[in-house]
Design a protein around this motif. Sequence first.
Motif, PDB file in Angstrom:
ATOM      1  N   ALA A  29      -0.292  13.902  21.226  1.00  0.00           N
ATOM      2  CA  ALA A  29      -0.927  12.728  21.837  1.00  0.00           C
ATOM      3  C   ALA A  29      -0.970  11.559  20.857  1.00  0.00           C
ATOM      4  CB  ALA A  29      -2.334  13.083  22.307  1.00  0.00           C
ATOM      5  N   VAL A  30      -1.254  11.851  19.589  1.00  0.00           N
ATOM      6  CA  VAL A  30      -1.284  10.793  18.583  1.00  0.00           C
ATOM      7  C   VAL A  30       0.111  10.192  18.398  1.00  0.00           C
ATOM      8  CG1 VAL A  30      -1.735  10.275  16.154  1.00  0.00           C
ATOM      9  CG2 VAL A  30      -3.276  11.790  17.411  1.00  0.00           C
ATOM     10  N   LEU A  31       1.147  11.058  18.387  1.00  0.00           N
ATOM     11  CA  LEU A  31       2.521  10.564  18.270  1.00  0.00           C
ATOM     12  C   LEU A  31       2.874   9.679  19.458  1.00  0.00           C
ATOM     13  CD1 LEU A  31       5.337  10.454  17.007  1.00  0.00           C
ATOM     14  CD2 LEU A  31       5.843  12.654  18.107  1.00  0.00           C
ATOM     15  N   ALA A  32       2.508  10.116  20.666  1.00  0.00           N
ATOM     16  CA  ALA A  32       2.786   9.306  21.858  1.00  0.00           C
ATOM     17  C   ALA A  32       2.050   7.968  21.788  1.00  0.00           C
ATOM     18  CB  ALA A  32       2.381  10.069  23.113  1.00  0.00           C
ATOM     19  N   ALA A  33       0.808   7.996  21.294  1.00  0.00           N
ATOM     20  CA  ALA A  33       0.056   6.741  21.151  1.00  0.00           C
ATOM     21  C   ALA A  33       0.734   5.811  20.158  1.00  0.00           C
ATOM     22  CB  ALA A  33      -1.375   7.042  20.717  1.00  0.00           C
ATOM     23  N   GLY A  34       1.289   6.387  19.086  1.00  0.00           N
ATOM     24  CA  GLY A  34       2.049   5.574  18.136  1.00  0.00           C
ATOM     25  C   GLY A  34       3.263   4.941  18.780  1.00  0.00           C
ATOM     26  N   GLY A  35       3.916   5.704  19.693  1.00  0.00           N
ATOM     27  CA  GLY A  35       5.048   5.146  20.424  1.00  0.00           C
ATOM     28  C   GLY A  35       4.644   4.001  21.327  1.00  0.00           C
ATOM     29  N   VAL A  36       3.508   4.157  22.023  1.00  0.00           N
ATOM     30  CA  VAL A  36       3.021   3.086  22.898  1.00  0.00           C
ATOM     31  C   VAL A  36       2.680   1.840  22.074  1.00  0.00           C
ATOM     32  CG1 VAL A  36       1.165   2.404  24.459  1.00  0.00           C
ATOM     33  CG2 VAL A  36       2.191   4.679  24.657  1.00  0.00           C
ATOM     34  N   ALA A  37       2.046   2.046  20.920  1.00  0.00           N
ATOM     35  CA  ALA A  37       1.715   0.912  20.057  1.00  0.00           C
ATOM     36  C   ALA A  37       2.981   0.217  19.562  1.00  0.00           C
ATOM     37  CB  ALA A  37       0.867   1.376  18.879  1.00  0.00           C
ATOM     38  N   THR A  38       4.049   0.978  19.299  1.00  0.00           N
ATOM     39  CA  THR A  38       5.319   0.388  18.867  1.00  0.00           C
ATOM     40  C   THR A  38       5.911  -0.480  19.963  1.00  0.00           C
ATOM     41  OG1 THR A  38       5.753   2.291  17.433  1.00  0.00           O
ATOM     42  CG2 THR A  38       7.628   0.897  17.992  1.00  0.00           C
ATOM     43  N   VAL A  39       5.837  -0.009  21.214  1.00  0.00           N
ATOM     44  CA  VAL A  39       6.286  -0.844  22.334  1.00  0.00           C
ATOM     45  C   VAL A  39       5.441  -2.112  22.405  1.00  0.00           C
ATOM     46  CG1 VAL A  39       6.524  -0.975  24.838  1.00  0.00           C
ATOM     47  CG2 VAL A  39       7.159   1.126  23.638  1.00  0.00           C
ATOM     48  N   GLY A  40       4.126  -1.964  22.152  1.00  0.00           N
ATOM     49  CA  GLY A  40       3.250  -3.131  22.145  1.00  0.00           C
ATOM     50  C   GLY A  40       3.636  -4.148  21.091  1.00  0.00           C
ATOM     51  N   VAL A  41       4.108  -3.683  19.928  1.00  0.00           N
ATOM     52  CA  VAL A  41       4.564  -4.591  18.878  1.00  0.00           C
ATOM     53  C   VAL A  41       5.711  -5.468  19.398  1.00  0.00           C
ATOM     54  CG1 VAL A  41       5.705  -4.696  16.630  1.00  0.00           C
ATOM     55  CG2 VAL A  41       3.818  -3.106  16.991  1.00  0.00           C
ATOM     56  N   ALA A  42       6.592  -4.862  20.199  1.00  0.00           N
ATOM     57  CA  ALA A  42       7.714  -5.632  20.763  1.00  0.00           C
ATOM     58  C   ALA A  42       7.255  -6.588  21.852  1.00  0.00           C
ATOM     59  CB  ALA A  42       8.766  -4.674  21.316  1.00  0.00           C
ATOM     60  N   LEU A  43       6.268  -6.164  22.646  1.00  0.00           N
ATOM     61  CA  LEU A  43       5.834  -6.970  23.784  1.00  0.00           C
ATOM     62  C   LEU A  43       4.876  -8.088  23.393  1.00  0.00           C
ATOM     63  CD1 LEU A  43       5.316  -4.177  26.480  1.00  0.00           C
ATOM     64  CD2 LEU A  43       7.345  -5.569  26.024  1.00  0.00           C
ATOM     65  N   VAL A  44       4.292  -8.003  22.190  1.00  0.00           N
ATOM     66  CA  VAL A  44       3.406  -9.065  21.694  1.00  0.00           C
ATOM     67  C   VAL A  44       3.989  -9.578  20.378  1.00  0.00           C
ATOM     68  CG1 VAL A  44       1.028  -9.696  21.138  1.00  0.00           C
ATOM     69  CG2 VAL A  44       1.472  -7.842  22.746  1.00  0.00           C
ATOM     70  N   PRO A  45       5.108 -10.323  20.434  1.00  0.00           N
ATOM     71  CA  PRO A  45       5.814 -10.710  19.202  1.00  0.00           C
ATOM     72  C   PRO A  45       5.114 -11.830  18.452  1.00  0.00           C
ATOM     73  CG  PRO A  45       6.867 -11.701  21.101  1.00  0.00           C
ATOM     74  CD  PRO A  45       5.776 -10.816  21.644  1.00  0.00           C
ATOM     75  N   LEU A  46       5.543 -12.016  17.220  1.00  0.00           N
ATOM     76  CA  LEU A  46       5.092 -13.161  16.436  1.00  0.00           C
ATOM     77  C   LEU A  46       5.642 -14.444  17.056  1.00  0.00           C
ATOM     78  CD1 LEU A  46       5.733 -11.896  12.786  1.00  0.00           C
ATOM     79  CD2 LEU A  46       3.525 -12.089  13.930  1.00  0.00           C
ATOM     80  N   PRO A  47       4.908 -15.557  16.962  1.00  0.00           N
ATOM     81  CA  PRO A  47       5.439 -16.821  17.501  1.00  0.00           C
ATOM     82  C   PRO A  47       6.619 -17.369  16.708  1.00  0.00           C
ATOM     83  CG  PRO A  47       3.326 -17.165  16.419  1.00  0.00           C
ATOM     84  CD  PRO A  47       3.528 -15.683  16.475  1.00  0.00           C
TER      85      PRO A  47
END
Length: 701
Positions: free
Chosen positions: A84-102
Amino acid sequence: MARPAGALRTAVVSATTAVVALVGGWTWAQNLIGGFDARSESISALASLATPHRWVMTTGLVVTGLAHCVTAYALGSAHRVGRAVLAAGGVATVGVALVPLPGRGETSAPHVVLATLAFALLAVWPAFAARPGAATPVLTPRVARTAAVVLALAVASLATGVSGGAFGLHERVVAALTVLWPFVTAVGVWWSAGHRIGSRRLRHVLAGLLLTGACTVAGLAATTVAPVTAHTRTYQATVALDADPRLAGDLVAETTFGDVEVSFAGVAPGIRAVPQVKSSITDVLSRPGASLASLQPDPTELNAAIRDVGTRVMGRFAFGALVLLLVVLGAWSLARHRLPPRWLVGAGVTAWLASSLGTTASIYTTYQPSRLGSFGATEVLGTLQQNQGLLGDVETRATQVAPYLRNLLALSTALQQKYAAGALEADPALRVLFVSDIHGGNQYPLMRTIVEQQSIDLVVDGGDLLNFGTVPEGDAADIFSGIESVGVPYVFVKGNHDAAGEDDTAVLDRLAQVPNVVLLESPEGEYREVAMGGVTIAGFNDPRWFGDSGTGTREAQQPARADFEEAFADREAPDVVVSHEPWGLENVSAGVRLNGHMHASDLEGNRIQVGTFTGGGPLTHFLADEDGEELRGQPSAFDILTFGTDCRLSSLTRYTLHDVIEGRPSYDDVSIINGGRIDTRQPDPDRACEPGTELTTTVVP
């Protein structure tokens, strides 16, 4: 709960995908972006909203995150909390892509939070995945918790500042560790479970593919160990294939005075040649009036040499691949004490044929004049070949250099005439000098020389003429009189350093008084479409100004772009559209799109980004040391665009140079790019462009 072989296979594949997507993504992305410093800039900068080619790293992050989720689901031998922790890390990684730096140099609190969370979860998951008494060593508490401690310390080191100016490199090492451990765990579980890879037939197919790859590597190595020597009347060259995948489709001729680099569209192995001059050339040089043409191999001689060297190189390739195959079959026989099975022999012969014939076909189809991508020369050869069309003035320059260098120049020119001449037009409709980011550096004497030597019809300036956006700054540096001295029309769009406030038009008003300046967007907001030689040019100003917040740069361009597109909605798309910042030109219809701002040359589809003409201007041109060293990472640069009589871009010639301030510019690199690979419009049979016509302007409200 243990997972069956199918689930474990999925875990291995998804974990492998994560590694390839992340590492391959940042490698590909940073190679696409001109001027990107992987040592200091972060992975997130590659996916920022203001970064060209951002889709590459964004896709890599999304695929990596999703792959972590799949690995967590399929890795049944691990404790469910750890999965579950690994999957959460994967979701957070997708979030990094979906909330990019300006932007590359900007920050964002949501992005930083998601990136920190992703790193933390991917560091600690092994500790939660451990199972006492696990049959798989990687899931035992001792191994898994040790791995978690190491990963956590690595992640924590990112916040300590120990990386200094090497944060980008530091972050990549940590990211590689966090993405590799799920792969190591998945492979360890698979191995401990005693599973094999697929059915017998699948294993045979994989063995054949592995042998094909091994034969290819062995063949390439054979040409390197035993290169072929090609001969013409006065030259010889050792030729080998290059195994570096980054050089696929590149022909590189190495000399002590610089390299000649010819790039083609194709997947063939690169070709590396080291030309040498035969002693018999002294007979040619001793003749009265020996010319460059007399030193060049004639086309028939050059074609014969190319055919001969191609045949012999592929012969060595096939021999090297065959030796590898015989070694594999012999090793199998020694290990098993019997002859190799028929399937292995068949797979080996098939692999040898596929490798040899496939490489031959790829070389034949790639290295054709019609597939030329670019032609370049570096160092001294680049300096000597910076002339009109790269073909017109070589003879004159050759008489000014030493005989040995003259010989290499002759050989380089022969290669140009074989491969690059088709991309050049003897009497083009328009030749445009494209510059940007002058930043208060009065290098107009140099620009005037370029205009004269290159037969330039028109200069396009992509903005950031000044630093602080004030007229007195331009007057102090004689910028406005310098522009007038160029002697050809000077087409301009405002950059973010050309105004001191949101409504400030003082610099534009001053430029409007210079006789040869044409503002593509006037201070009053009217657009002007320029036509010269039949080629149409339009553009719009950067809405930003010096001293603005510097945030939301991508969003700031949208109103200006929308206004421009609305004004031109009922008109034919211009051949050229110019704006200062790259994201201002997103999805704008044009034959080619031109921008500056980034201080680094780039090419993305039909968008041409030029570097800074003055290395960033006098305020940033020198490092703060007593030697006055030129600013690293910002060489001076300019582009020359040649438009053919079909009104399309026929060639783009790119230059980088140094020692501009000293008044003796030396060219580091000169390359010519086939315009047909940039301007991909189909020719319009009802339209023709003619050289020598006067400039006209049309006001577009």
